[in-house]
Design a protein around this motif. Structure first.
Motif, mmCIF file in Angstrom:
data_model
loop_
_atom_site.group_PDB
_atom_site.id
_atom_site.type_symbol
_atom_site.label_atom_id
_atom_site.label_comp_id
_atom_site.label_asym_id
_atom_site.label_seq_id
_atom_site.Cartn_x
_atom_site.Cartn_y
_atom_site.Cartn_z
ATOM 1 N N TRP A 9 -1.378 -4.597 -7.863
ATOM 2 C CA TRP A 9 -0.124 -3.886 -7.624
ATOM 3 C C TRP A 9 1.102 -4.792 -7.722
ATOM 4 O O TRP A 9 2.155 -4.381 -8.203
ATOM 5 N N PHE A 55 2.545 1.680 -3.271
ATOM 6 C CA PHE A 55 1.585 2.173 -4.255
ATOM 7 C C PHE A 55 1.381 3.672 -4.084
ATOM 8 O O PHE A 55 1.370 4.431 -5.054
ATOM 9 N N GLU A 56 1.233 4.106 -2.828
ATOM 10 C CA GLU A 56 0.982 5.526 -2.593
ATOM 11 C C GLU A 56 2.181 6.380 -2.989
ATOM 12 O O GLU A 56 2.024 7.477 -3.519
ATOM 13 N N ASP A 72 0.837 -1.200 0.000
ATOM 14 C CA ASP A 72 0.000 0.000 0.000
ATOM 15 C C ASP A 72 0.870 1.247 0.000
ATOM 16 O O ASP A 72 0.630 2.191 -0.746
ATOM 17 N N TYR A 81 -3.927 -0.605 -8.284
ATOM 18 C CA TYR A 81 -3.857 -0.947 -6.850
ATOM 19 C C TYR A 81 -4.261 -2.413 -6.646
ATOM 20 O O TYR A 81 -3.612 -3.144 -5.911
ATOM 21 N N ILE A 85 -9.837 3.661 -2.061
ATOM 22 C CA ILE A 85 -9.089 2.500 -1.556
ATOM 23 C C ILE A 85 -9.500 2.209 -0.119
ATOM 24 O O ILE A 85 -9.715 1.058 0.252
#
Lengths: 175, 205
Positions: free
Chosen positions: A51, A11-12, A8, A48, B32
């Motif tokens: 990913w 990804f961000e 996560d 996402y 998300i």
């Protein structure tokens, strides 16, 4: 499919780093900021979800641009109901000279003509002139052959009435 | 200005139409988070259902175990007989789960289905096993990580997803009592154990 917390974060970080470029490219593709935003959001959410696959690619950025382009090309329904907004570029300011005015007029005119092109042709021009990709690279993104890419480009330029003599030179140069 | 320059210039001169990246990122993060919440809720409800099923299974098997103990015949022998007669039946399954709720099980026959799809290592310790028939291995079997106390046999995962227990002694033809303890490196997914119609006595909870 879910991604774990480190993924996560990865990804961000990727999104923070690449989002501006992706949005700019999406604008050149769609010609419309709202469509561009929707397109990028859709694609980033897909990225996402997958990913691990995206981040494992040699060039995740190019991978996402490929996703973006293909999503744009398959976005028939929404594309058809949304109006592409084109117009005079108000941020450029008043023309400083007749030449500058002519240039702005040319850009504005060209932008409107680009909006009227079939999506494949517009995508080819955006990838070639904005993303600076070669024809084989564009072919990879679009999932077609370089010959098809050249064909799209040629038709696009003809439609824009810009099929200048240097197109022949460009094809040779890009091979 | 030639065509290349004009097109490049046109694209670049419209970069100001680019939406605000911070806002777009915020929207993406919000979506998300929504997905995560949805996923967590779904996971919790699934876990609740699995725990409920496990609790019911444990209760039933404890009850069944106490009934067997009160029976005049040997419980192990009864299981073996049941297994032998039902081994060709279709395999109804009974989901059970989490290793912590099962600390032992009785395996009445040579082959049963097992599907552990929860990531992690599990160790099951069985009471003495009585294996009634000679059992041969199959070249397609995949040997599992295993360990026995008081007997020699291998446990293998069959191609069809079943478990095969193969005594090491090829001449073995009578009941063999072994204390089995084996470990399974399971797969991602939901914790589920599936047993064939021979049934597996589960005790503990």
């Amino acid at each position: 499919m879910s991604v774990d917390v480190p993924a996560d974060e990865e990804f961000e970080q990727f999104a923070l780093r690449e989002l501006v470029g992706l949005l700019r490219y999406a604008v050149t593709l769609t010609g419309d900021p709202e469509l561009a935003r929707d397109l990028v959001q859709d694609v980033m959410l897909k990225a996402y979800d997958h990913w691990s696959r995206v981040s494992a690619a040699d060039h995740p950025n190019l991978y996402i641009k490929t996703m973006l382009t293909r999503q744009f090309l398959s976005w028939r329904r929404r594309w058809s109901v949304r109006k592409v907004s084109v117009g005079i570029d108000e941020h450029i300011g008043p023309p400083a000279s007749p030449d500058h005015a002519a240039l702005i007029a040319d850009r504005s005119d060209l932008w409107q003509r680009l909006a009227g092109l079939p999506r494949q042709q517009r995508a080819v021009l955006a990838l070639r002139y904005y993303e600076q990709l070669t024809d084989p690279e564009i072919a990879t993104v679009l999932g077609c052959s370089p010959v098809t890419v050249r064909s799209y480009a040629s038709r696009a330029l003809a439609a824009l009435r810009l099929d200048l003599v240097d197109e022949t030179g460009r094809s040779k140069e890009r091979q | 200005m030639n065509i290349d320059e004009l097109l490049r210039d046109t694209f670049h001169s419209h970069e100001h139409l680019t939406p605000d990246p911070a806002r777009v990122l915020g929207d993406i993060q919000q979506q998300i988070r929504g997905r995560r919440r949805h996923r967590r809720t779904r996971l919790l409800s699934t876990s609740g259902a699995v725990i409920a099923v496990a609790a019911i299974a444990a209760t039933v098997s404890v009850f069944a175990g106490s009934t067997h103990h009160n029976s005049p015949s040997s419980p192990a022998t009864s299981s073996v007989t049941a297994a032998a007669t039902t081994s060709t039946d279709p395999a109804p399954t009974s989901p059970v789960t989490s290793a912590s709720s099962i600390h032992s099980m009785r395996i009445p026959l040579s082959e049963y289905k097992i599907a552990i799809t929860h990531t992690g290592d599990y160790t099951y310790t069985s009471p003495p096993l009585k294996l009634p028939h000679p059992i041969t291995s199959d070249p397609n079997d995949i040997e599992l990580s295993w360990g026995f106390v008081g007997g020699q046999a291998t446990i293998a995962m069959t191609k069809g997803g079943g478990i095969r227990i193969v005594p090491a002694n090829g001449d073995w033809s009578g009941p063999l009592v072994i204390q089995a303890q084996f470990r399974v490196d399971s797969f991602t997914g939901h914790p589920t154990l599936q047993f064939d119609s021979a049934g597996i006595g589960i005790s503990g909870g």
